[in-house]
Write an enzyme that holds these catalytic residues in place. Sequence first.
Site, PDB file in Angstrom:
ATOM      1  N   HIS A  79       0.851  -1.195   0.000  1.00  0.00           N
ATOM      2  CA  HIS A  79       0.000   0.000   0.000  1.00  0.00           C
ATOM      3  C   HIS A  79       0.883   1.240   0.000  1.00  0.00           C
ATOM      4  O   HIS A  79       1.659   1.446   0.926  1.00  0.00           O
ATOM      5  CB  HIS A  79      -0.923   0.019   1.225  1.00  0.00           C
ATOM      6  CG  HIS A  79      -2.135  -0.863   1.074  1.00  0.00           C
ATOM      7  ND1 HIS A  79      -3.345  -0.554   1.609  1.00  0.00           N
ATOM      8  CD2 HIS A  79      -2.290  -2.037   0.423  1.00  0.00           C
ATOM      9  CE1 HIS A  79      -4.225  -1.496   1.296  1.00  0.00           C
ATOM     10  NE2 HIS A  79      -3.594  -2.423   0.583  1.00  0.00           N
ATOM     11  N   TYR A 207      -9.807   5.752   6.485  1.00  0.00           N
ATOM     12  CA  TYR A 207     -10.060   6.165   7.874  1.00  0.00           C
ATOM     13  C   TYR A 207     -11.080   7.300   7.803  1.00  0.00           C
ATOM     14  O   TYR A 207     -10.847   8.302   7.127  1.00  0.00           O
ATOM     15  CB  TYR A 207      -8.777   6.691   8.520  1.00  0.00           C
ATOM     16  CG  TYR A 207      -7.713   5.647   8.784  1.00  0.00           C
ATOM     17  CD1 TYR A 207      -6.794   5.296   7.798  1.00  0.00           C
ATOM     18  CD2 TYR A 207      -7.628   5.001  10.009  1.00  0.00           C
ATOM     19  CE1 TYR A 207      -5.808   4.333   8.042  1.00  0.00           C
ATOM     20  CE2 TYR A 207      -6.644   4.051  10.272  1.00  0.00           C
ATOM     21  CZ  TYR A 207      -5.744   3.719   9.277  1.00  0.00           C
ATOM     22  OH  TYR A 207      -4.783   2.772   9.533  1.00  0.00           O
ATOM     23  N   PRO A 299      -5.710   1.153  18.253  1.00  0.00           N
ATOM     24  CA  PRO A 299      -5.355   0.562  16.945  1.00  0.00           C
ATOM     25  C   PRO A 299      -5.388   1.548  15.771  1.00  0.00           C
ATOM     26  O   PRO A 299      -4.978   1.216  14.674  1.00  0.00           O
ATOM     27  CB  PRO A 299      -6.407  -0.525  16.764  1.00  0.00           C
ATOM     28  CG  PRO A 299      -7.552  -0.109  17.619  1.00  0.00           C
ATOM     29  CD  PRO A 299      -6.963   0.634  18.776  1.00  0.00           C
ATOM     30  N   LYS A 303      -0.132   0.561  15.186  1.00  0.00           N
ATOM     31  CA  LYS A 303       1.224   0.563  15.736  1.00  0.00           C
ATOM     32  C   LYS A 303       1.500  -0.568  16.733  1.00  0.00           C
ATOM     33  O   LYS A 303       2.622  -0.709  17.200  1.00  0.00           O
ATOM     34  CB  LYS A 303       1.505   1.911  16.422  1.00  0.00           C
ATOM     35  CG  LYS A 303       1.616   3.076  15.450  1.00  0.00           C
ATOM     36  CD  LYS A 303       2.746   2.866  14.476  1.00  0.00           C
ATOM     37  CE  LYS A 303       2.698   3.846  13.318  1.00  0.00           C
ATOM     38  NZ  LYS A 303       3.417   3.323  12.150  1.00  0.00           N
ATOM     39  N   TYR A 391       3.262   6.963   9.917  1.00  0.00           N
ATOM     40  CA  TYR A 391       2.460   5.794   9.550  1.00  0.00           C
ATOM     41  C   TYR A 391       3.348   4.669   9.018  1.00  0.00           C
ATOM     42  O   TYR A 391       3.189   3.504   9.405  1.00  0.00           O
ATOM     43  CB  TYR A 391       1.402   6.175   8.509  1.00  0.00           C
ATOM     44  CG  TYR A 391       0.293   5.160   8.388  1.00  0.00           C
ATOM     45  CD1 TYR A 391       0.440   4.009   7.612  1.00  0.00           C
ATOM     46  CD2 TYR A 391      -0.902   5.314   9.086  1.00  0.00           C
ATOM     47  CE1 TYR A 391      -0.559   3.058   7.522  1.00  0.00           C
ATOM     48  CE2 TYR A 391      -1.921   4.377   8.987  1.00  0.00           C
ATOM     49  CZ  TYR A 391      -1.737   3.249   8.213  1.00  0.00           C
ATOM     50  OH  TYR A 391      -2.740   2.305   8.120  1.00  0.00           O
TER      51      TYR A 391
HETATM   52  C1  PHB Z   1      -6.980  -3.903  10.312  1.00  0.00           C
HETATM   53  O1  PHB Z   1      -6.893  -4.211   9.108  1.00  0.00           O
HETATM   54  O2  PHB Z   1      -7.432  -4.674  11.186  1.00  0.00           O
HETATM   55  C2  PHB Z   1      -6.506  -2.532  10.726  1.00  0.00           C
HETATM   56  C3  PHB Z   1      -5.840  -1.746   9.806  1.00  0.00           C
HETATM   57  C4  PHB Z   1      -5.385  -0.487  10.181  1.00  0.00           C
HETATM   58  C5  PHB Z   1      -5.628  -0.028  11.470  1.00  0.00           C
HETATM   59  C6  PHB Z   1      -6.287  -0.836  12.407  1.00  0.00           C
HETATM   60  C7  PHB Z   1      -6.732  -2.088  12.036  1.00  0.00           C
HETATM   61  O3  PHB Z   1      -5.201   1.221  11.826  1.00  0.00           O
END
Ligand code: PHB
Length: 396
Positions: A79, A207, A299, A303, A391
Amino acid sequence: MGIEEDDVQTQVAIIGGGPSGLLLSQLLHRVGIDSIVLERKTQDYVLGRIRAGVLEQGLVQLLEQAGCADRLHAEGYVHHGTLVAYGQEMFRIDFTEHTGTPVIVYGQTEVTRDLYAAREAAGGAIDYEVDDVVIHGADSDAPHVTYTVHGEKRRIDCDFIAGCDGFHGVSRQAIPLGLRREYEKVYPFGWLGILSETPPVNHELIYANSERGFALCSMRNDMLSRYYIQCSLSDKPEDWTDEAFWQELKRRIPAEQAEKLVTGPSIEKSIAPLRSFVTEPMRWGRLFLCGDAAHIVPPTGAKGLNTAASDVHYLFNGLRDYYRAGTTDGIDGYSEKALKRIWKAERFSWWFSSMMHRYPDQSEFDLKMQVADLEFLRTNKAAQKAMAENYVGLPY
Ligand code: PHB
Ligand code: APR
């Protein structure tokens, strides 16, 4: 007490067979250092945990160093950026443009599966379903660990103990309270997550900050999607039908994305609380804390696994130098060095969570600050570069 027949010796006793413990054990094995992993649950139970799957390059390189990255490179998704949405607005943070580095999306379950496979292929010692793990003499030169397996008492005499047993483990508690400082922030909401055998709504993560709360659109592969919505701490997974989840998710992401969303039955549904937590120091004598045993992040910034990885990197290098060159700089500097990176990951995770979620006590001014934060991120290259650098992972 003399060495009993069920006593064994090893160089590093590792408590916890999650990603931290397994990665450390495999890296040590690759340089000829012996370890034993003690895991409270069965392997299937550990692999049943659904966790974030965004891997920083640092973790990818560690897995390559451990000889466990083949499937990750074959099946992981590279990604080069992520999408951030607020209301009907949506913009992209280009990781590769700002840092030259992408991330790899590959489920933590798969990382753990690859690590178990590597340990088994190498004949690594892992005791499952252990109970009553007790750390002895961590502040001496001859520590040992006692535990039971199906009622049978065991003892491991070792040079060092790695506490990789997560937030609810025994290792952190082994450090006397008077020597520990703990820092915690509990968030007033949770994440309701589902897995569905449907194509992801977008090829990159979304997000989303919406007036109804946060949402995240993620994935595991082309036919396995992972979605989250911010929910009340009083919610239970069974309170949410699949239909209610999908309807709420559609109301929290931009309409053009919602129209594309392919829904289907959930094959997993769970609620996770959100917490920021750090314990200092991460060392007491010959006991070293690693990963979730020492720190937790919300989450939002993905991280958790990635900060566990940098802990493992620092601890592995310190132990390797101790055994190879007899130097102690690495292990003596472990806690301070790990904490410097951990606190930056805590800050990023807290900042990203603060910008993307709705908090019960937010004032109208607070909401204006969120929008200003998002507007600044959307329009300012320096802000985007700073987010991208955090990130994809700050340097080890
Ligand atoms: C996930 O794919 O479970 C996931 C991805 C990014 C995040 C949190 C969870 O920031
Ligand atoms: N004895 C032996 N094993 C234990 C004990 C104990 N007393 N207590 C806990 N464990 C085991 C747990 O069953 C778990 O498998 O330790 C392991 C800890 O693994 P994690 O909690 O996954 O922590 P870690 O390996 O540091 O990985 C961090 O996992 O929790 C996610 O979000 C977190 O992505 C991050 C990553």
